[in-house]
Design a protein around this motif. Structure first.
Motif, PDB file in Angstrom:
ATOM      1  N   GLU A 146       0.915  -1.277  -0.129  1.00 46.83           N
ATOM      2  CA  GLU A 146      -0.039   0.098   0.020  1.00 46.83           C
ATOM      3  C   GLU A 146       1.129   1.214   0.081  1.00 46.83           C
ATOM      4  O   GLU A 146       0.578   2.233  -0.506  1.00 46.83           O
ATOM      5  CB  GLU A 146      -1.014  -0.211   1.183  1.00 46.83           C
ATOM      6  CG  GLU A 146      -2.076  -1.055   0.795  1.00 46.83           C
ATOM      7  CD  GLU A 146      -3.061  -1.014   2.281  1.00 46.83           C
ATOM      8  OE1 GLU A 146      -3.968  -1.717   2.195  1.00 46.83           O
ATOM      9  OE2 GLU A 146      -2.952  -0.314   3.401  1.00 46.83           O
ATOM     10  N   ALA A 147       2.067   1.417   0.558  1.00 43.73           N
ATOM     11  CA  ALA A 147       2.892   2.419   0.605  1.00 43.73           C
ATOM     12  C   ALA A 147       3.333   2.679  -0.808  1.00 43.73           C
ATOM     13  O   ALA A 147       3.585   3.826  -1.146  1.00 43.73           O
ATOM     14  CB  ALA A 147       4.163   2.129   1.539  1.00 43.73           C
ATOM     15  N   ARG A 158       1.498   1.848  -3.345  1.00 44.56           N
ATOM     16  CA  ARG A 158       0.205   2.338  -4.295  1.00 44.56           C
ATOM     17  C   ARG A 158       0.192   3.751  -4.068  1.00 44.56           C
ATOM     18  O   ARG A 158      -0.284   4.681  -4.869  1.00 44.56           O
ATOM     19  CB  ARG A 158      -0.901   1.603  -3.538  1.00 44.56           C
ATOM     20  CG  ARG A 158      -2.240   2.065  -4.295  1.00 44.56           C
ATOM     21  CD  ARG A 158      -3.466   1.364  -3.529  1.00 44.56           C
ATOM     22  NE  ARG A 158      -3.322   1.938  -2.119  1.00 44.56           N
ATOM     23  CZ  ARG A 158      -4.169   1.579  -1.173  1.00 44.56           C
ATOM     24  NH1 ARG A 158      -5.042   0.337  -1.311  1.00 44.56           N
ATOM     25  NH2 ARG A 158      -4.136   2.188  -0.049  1.00 44.56           N
ATOM     26  N   ASP A 159       0.351   4.279  -2.485  1.00 42.20           N
ATOM     27  CA  ASP A 159      -0.006   5.507  -2.159  1.00 42.20           C
ATOM     28  C   ASP A 159       1.114   6.766  -2.371  1.00 42.20           C
ATOM     29  O   ASP A 159       1.004   7.933  -2.042  1.00 42.20           O
ATOM     30  CB  ASP A 159      -0.391   5.480  -0.603  1.00 42.20           C
ATOM     31  CG  ASP A 159      -1.484   4.760  -0.420  1.00 42.20           C
ATOM     32  OD1 ASP A 159      -2.227   4.321  -1.447  1.00 42.20           O
ATOM     33  OD2 ASP A 159      -1.453   4.493   0.855  1.00 42.20           O
ATOM     34  N   ARG A 212       4.054   6.674  -1.336  1.00 42.61           N
ATOM     35  CA  ARG A 212       5.057   6.808   0.195  1.00 42.61           C
ATOM     36  C   ARG A 212       6.540   5.948  -0.226  1.00 42.61           C
ATOM     37  O   ARG A 212       7.229   6.420   0.545  1.00 42.61           O
ATOM     38  CB  ARG A 212       4.156   6.437   1.373  1.00 42.61           C
ATOM     39  CG  ARG A 212       3.270   7.400   1.782  1.00 42.61           C
ATOM     40  CD  ARG A 212       2.518   7.107   3.063  1.00 42.61           C
ATOM     41  NE  ARG A 212       1.742   5.950   2.882  1.00 42.61           N
ATOM     42  CZ  ARG A 212       2.048   5.118   3.727  1.00 42.61           C
ATOM     43  NH1 ARG A 212       3.039   4.814   4.749  1.00 42.61           N
ATOM     44  NH2 ARG A 212       1.494   3.602   3.530  1.00 42.61           N
TER      45      ARG A 212
END
Lengths: 339, 339
Positions: A91-92, A94-95, A97
């Protein structure tokens, strides 16, 4: 431009004791690389105790107590562990970050979670697992190594296109040779999958050199070898098995008696050279290609040196903007089709 | 009881210059073995010039000027070369003039010719190619290695039954462990072929231990590994390729400079031990199992020492009456079914 790598700290057989020291090793030599260490803070902190402040400042911990075990079924990883270190690392990416996610966790779960979180490029049906393998004169990139079974010719064509792009970008090859893994028996060159893929590859515009047999992989006859994931995984694991067997046999021969022990010790420069030439650690780090983001899978049993190699693979893919390259090329191809 | 082996003298990359010396070597050490040397008399005779009369008396030449080349298509071997050395050697087995046929000729042609001449047992749908491979502690028998692609579960079950019988007879195992080659990814244990074969094997009465991965083959986890010919051939060739690559790398390391050359020479006892443990020549000689007769396929590039090993495999299979064993077991099974 600085890079952030999201590490699934808890993945693999040894978790933080391997992944954190590997991250520290890379952070110490690559000043523009930051780390997002995703996992149990209590497991991570002991490894950061004596780290200089300047280095510590480039490491960020994202705490979670949930993680995917090596035995977890895909459904468990995907549906029940929504706060796993693996999932949060993906998710990091994807986002935005982090620019890449690296995990030594179980392959099936990593593929499923990454695919769910990052999605594949719209023009790509299935992501594939791709890795570099040593050859007599250098190395070769091979895919798919187990993400897909029962691939269709169109999938293998996509693997070939992705493989050629990635191999070309990573190694600076303008036109890497692409080969299709097959068996030599003439009558048997009859598998429909192979025949149809062969036809597609011939018309693909790739530098397609035709069939390659299992032994050809390691003779360095091609830069990219394409195959279905079932066959690729068997070829990869069999090869690893033989290499380990030979290493074990060399040890047995050295330990036979005092003379062979002495000779074995004397021959140290030969072993050291051999190890640096074909150390599996040097080839640790398989790419999950075709996703909207970089995901690197490390061997579950990786040492911190070989996990560090997987981190280097991730860095290189970030610097070469592999997902961007794939996305642009496949989007162009889709436009050509629609034109 | 004396044995006659029919040798396809002309097969392989080196023809008579390898096959005849190999036959002489075996004839010299096995007094009850006679040879039918099938091939061009003019090519054979030069190798028999200084052979003692007592040994010469056990060698019979069956002259023919026709032979199957390594590149001949199966159709050519089968339909146009009806007096090839390969074909006549197989016919000698069919007609009872020899108990086994050994050829280093091309695999596809040998399989097709043998199948045409000898036929398969009525209860066996397809013959398979089976060979022994070295493992960390001994060896393993693997089949099919390329006779069949797109095998069905029932075929793989037959391969498993034949493999267990042959491995059991050759090695004196009462109940050899049988494993099914598969990949480890849990979700992917989904190939219908693998799943259905797994179910058949579980109910087979064989000592079936379940799935084995590519690396498990060489760890000696089973005595018999069963797979489709496409996958088996890729696994075999990949393994050979890695072993050759490692051998080449060891040579490179030894030749690096005068010191490594010296150390490499000193370490001779280690190399010798290693070679005797995993010399591919020791594993030369694959069986075409399921035929009404023994046919042994040698590597095309075999030296006379490794071709001699293929002859020894043939002798052992004759002494253990492998086709008789298979025939009896499969006939019993057929009767059980009809009862």
């Amino acid at each position: 431009m600085s890079i952030t790598l999201a590490v699934d700290v808890m993945g693999g057989d040894f978790g933080a004791s391997v992944t954190v020291p590997a991250a520290l090793k890379i952070a110490a030599i690559a000043a523009d690389v930051n780390f997002l260490l995703v996992g149990d803070e209590a497991a991570i902190l002991p490894f950061l105790e004596n780290v200089p402040a300047s280095l510590r400042a480039r490491l960020c911990i994202e705490h979670t107590s949930e993680f995917v075990t090596m035995d977890d079924k895909i459904a468990v990883a995907l549906r029940q562990k929504k706060r796993s270190s693996m999932r949060l690392a993906a998710e990091a990416v994807r986002d935005g970050r982090a620019q890449a996610c690296i995990s030594a966790g179980n392959t099936g779960a990593l593929m499923a979670v990454s695919r769910f979180v990052l999605k594949t490029h719209p023009a790509i049906d299935r992501p594939a697992i791709m890795t570099a393998l040593p050859t007599q004169g250098g190395h070769v990139h091979m895919l798919d190594l187990g993400a897909n079974i029962d691939s269709e010719p169109a999938h293998l064509l996509q693997f070939a296109r992705m493989g050629a792009l990635v191999a070309g970008a990573l190694d600076g090859h303008a036109s890497p040779r692409v080969a299709l893994l097959n068996i030599g028996e003439e009558e048997i060159k009859g598998s429909e999958l192979i025949k149809q893929t062969h036809a597609l590859l011939r018309d693909s515009g790739l530098n397609y050199i035709g069939y390659i047999e299992g032994d050809g992989i390691f003779r360095g006859e091609a830069e990219v070898v394409v195959c279905d994931g079932f066959v690729g995984n068997i070829a990869l694991k069999s090869s690893e098995g033989v290499a380990k067997m030979i290493a074990a046999m060399i040890k047995t021969q050295i330990n036979r008696n005092w003379l062979t022990k002495l000779l074995g010790a004397l021959a140290y420069p030969i072993w050291r050279g051999l190890k640096s030439q074909m150390d599996p650690g040097r080839y640790n780090g398989a790419s999950l290609v075709g996703l909207n983001g970089i995901v690197i899978k490390s061997h579950g049993s990786a040492t911190s040196d070989s996990f560090a190699h997987a981190l280097e693979v991730a860095m290189l893919e970030v610097r070469k903007d592999i997902p961007g390259l794939i996305s642009r090329r496949f989007s162009e191809a889709a436009e050509d089709k629609n034109a």
